[in-house]
Design a protein around this motif. Structure first.
Motif, short mmCIF file in Angstrom:
data_model
loop_
_atom_site.label_atom_id
_atom_site.label_comp_id
_atom_site.label_asym_id
_atom_site.label_seq_id
_atom_site.Cartn_x
_atom_site.Cartn_y
_atom_site.Cartn_z
N TYR A 73 49.81 17.47 42.78
CA TYR A 73 49.26 16.16 43.15
C TYR A 73 48.63 15.64 41.73
O TYR A 73 48.94 14.56 41.33
N TYR A 90 60.97 16.75 52.30
CA TYR A 90 60.95 15.27 52.57
C TYR A 90 62.03 14.48 52.92
O TYR A 90 62.70 13.79 52.20
N GLY A 102 55.24 8.37 53.96
CA GLY A 102 54.04 9.26 53.69
C GLY A 102 53.10 9.51 54.92
O GLY A 102 52.50 10.68 55.24
N ARG A 118 54.69 11.70 57.72
CA ARG A 118 54.81 12.99 57.13
C ARG A 118 53.32 13.58 57.44
O ARG A 118 53.35 14.74 57.69
N ALA A 119 52.40 12.91 56.89
CA ALA A 119 51.13 13.60 56.81
C ALA A 119 50.38 13.56 57.84
O ALA A 119 49.96 14.60 58.51
N GLU A 120 50.60 12.82 59.03
CA GLU A 120 50.10 12.46 60.20
C GLU A 120 50.49 13.39 61.48
O GLU A 120 50.33 13.89 62.09
#
Length: 244
Positions: A51, A151, A175, A178-180
Motif C-alpha cells: 500500500y 484481482y 475496489g 472486492r473489499a466488501e
C-alpha cells in the motif's frame, strides 16, 4: 519500526512538510526535501501489493510498479484434481447453488492438498467463477504475485456501462466490490448488508427509487444484475454530494 513501510512513509511526509516550512533555514529545508525524496523512492520500489509503495509513487507522480506473475498452469495435475471425489462434490454442490456446503467442502479438501495442488485448485476455482476461493487459497499460501487470480474483473458487462452511466471510475466500483464481498454475490454481513457491493436494505430501497430500479425484496440484492446498478448509482450520488 523504522524499517516498516508505514513508518518510512510518514517520516517522508514529515520531512516533506518540514521542507516547505518558511521558518526553517534554507539548508535544512533542502536537506528535508532530499530525505523525503529518497524515502519515497525507496518505498516506491517495494512489491506491487504494498500500500505505501503506491502512496509514495503518488507523491513522486510516478506510475505504480506492478510486477505480476501468473501461476503456471499444470494440466496434468488439474486432471488429477478433477478426478478426486472431494473436488467433484465441491463442483457439483456449486452447480446446484448449495454454496455454503460447497465452501465447506472446498476448505476441508484444501487441508488434504499439497502446495502445488492448492495452486492448481485456485486456477480451477477461478475458471468456475469462484473468485473468493481462488484468492483465499493464494492468500493462505502467501503468494501475492498473480494479479489476474487475485484481482479478476468479472461482471464487466454490467460494471462498465453502469460506471459510465453514473460517472464513476469502474476501478472504484471493482475496489468496493472486492473489499466488501470479495466477489461473493451471496455475501451478507453481520450488520445486514447484502451482495457484491454490500448494500443495506434501506439504502438499497431509497437508491432503487431514485435510480428507477424495481426492487421486489432483499433477496434480489444477491443478484449482480440488481446489486451492481444500485451500488454504482449510490457511489455516483456520493461522489456528487461530496464534490468528488
Amino acid at each position: 519500526m523504522k524499517t516498516e513501510p508505514q513508518w518510512l512513509y510518514w517520516r517522508a511526509r514529515a520531512a516533506e512538510a518540514l521542507s516547505q516550512s518558511a521558518g526553517s533555514p534554507k539548508g535544512q529545508r533542502r536537506s528535508n526535501a532530499k530525505q523525503a525524496s529518497q524515502l519515497y523512492q525507496q518505498l516506491a520500489k517495494l512489491e506491487h501489493d504494498e500500500y505505501y509503495a503506491f502512496l509514495a509513487a503518488d507523491r513522486l507522480q510516478q506510475p505504480y510498479r506492478l510486477r505480476g506473475k501468473a501461476t503456471p498452469v499444470d494440466k496434468k495435475l488439474q486432471r488429477k484434481l478433477l478426478a478426486r471425489s472431494d473436488i467433484q462434490r465441491t463442483k457439483e454442490l456449486l452447480a446446484i447453488s448449495k454454496k455454503i456446503d460447497a465452501r465447506r467442502e472446498w476448505w476441508a479438501l484444501q487441508k488434504r492438498l499439497n502446495k502445488a495442488e492448492q495452486r492448481q485448485s485456485a486456477i480451477l476455482a477461478q475458471q468456475w467463477g469462484w473468485h473468493r476461493q481462488a484468492i483465499g487459497v493464494l492468500s493462505n499460501l502467501g503468494e501475492r504475485s498473480d494479479l489476474q487470480l487475485r484481482y479478476p474483473l468479472p461482471w464487466q458487462q454490467i460494471i462498465e456501462p453502469q460506471a459510465r452511466k453514473n460517472e464513476i471510475a469502474s476501478a472504484w466500483a471493482y475496489g468496493i466490490l472486492r473489499a466488501e464481498s470479495m466477489y461473493q454475490s451471496d455475501a451478507k454481513s453481520g450488520a445486514g448488508a447484502y451482495g457484491l457491493m454490500q448494500l443495506m436494505p434501506p439504502t438499497a430501497k431509497q437508491t432503487a427509487r431514485r435510480a428507477g430500479v424495481r426492487l421486489r425484496g432483499n433477496q434480489q440484492l444477491f443478484q449482480p444484475a440488481t446489486n451492481i446498478p444500485l451500488g454504482t448509482h449510490y457511489l455516483g450520488e456520493m461522489m456528487n454530494r461530496f464534490d468528488g
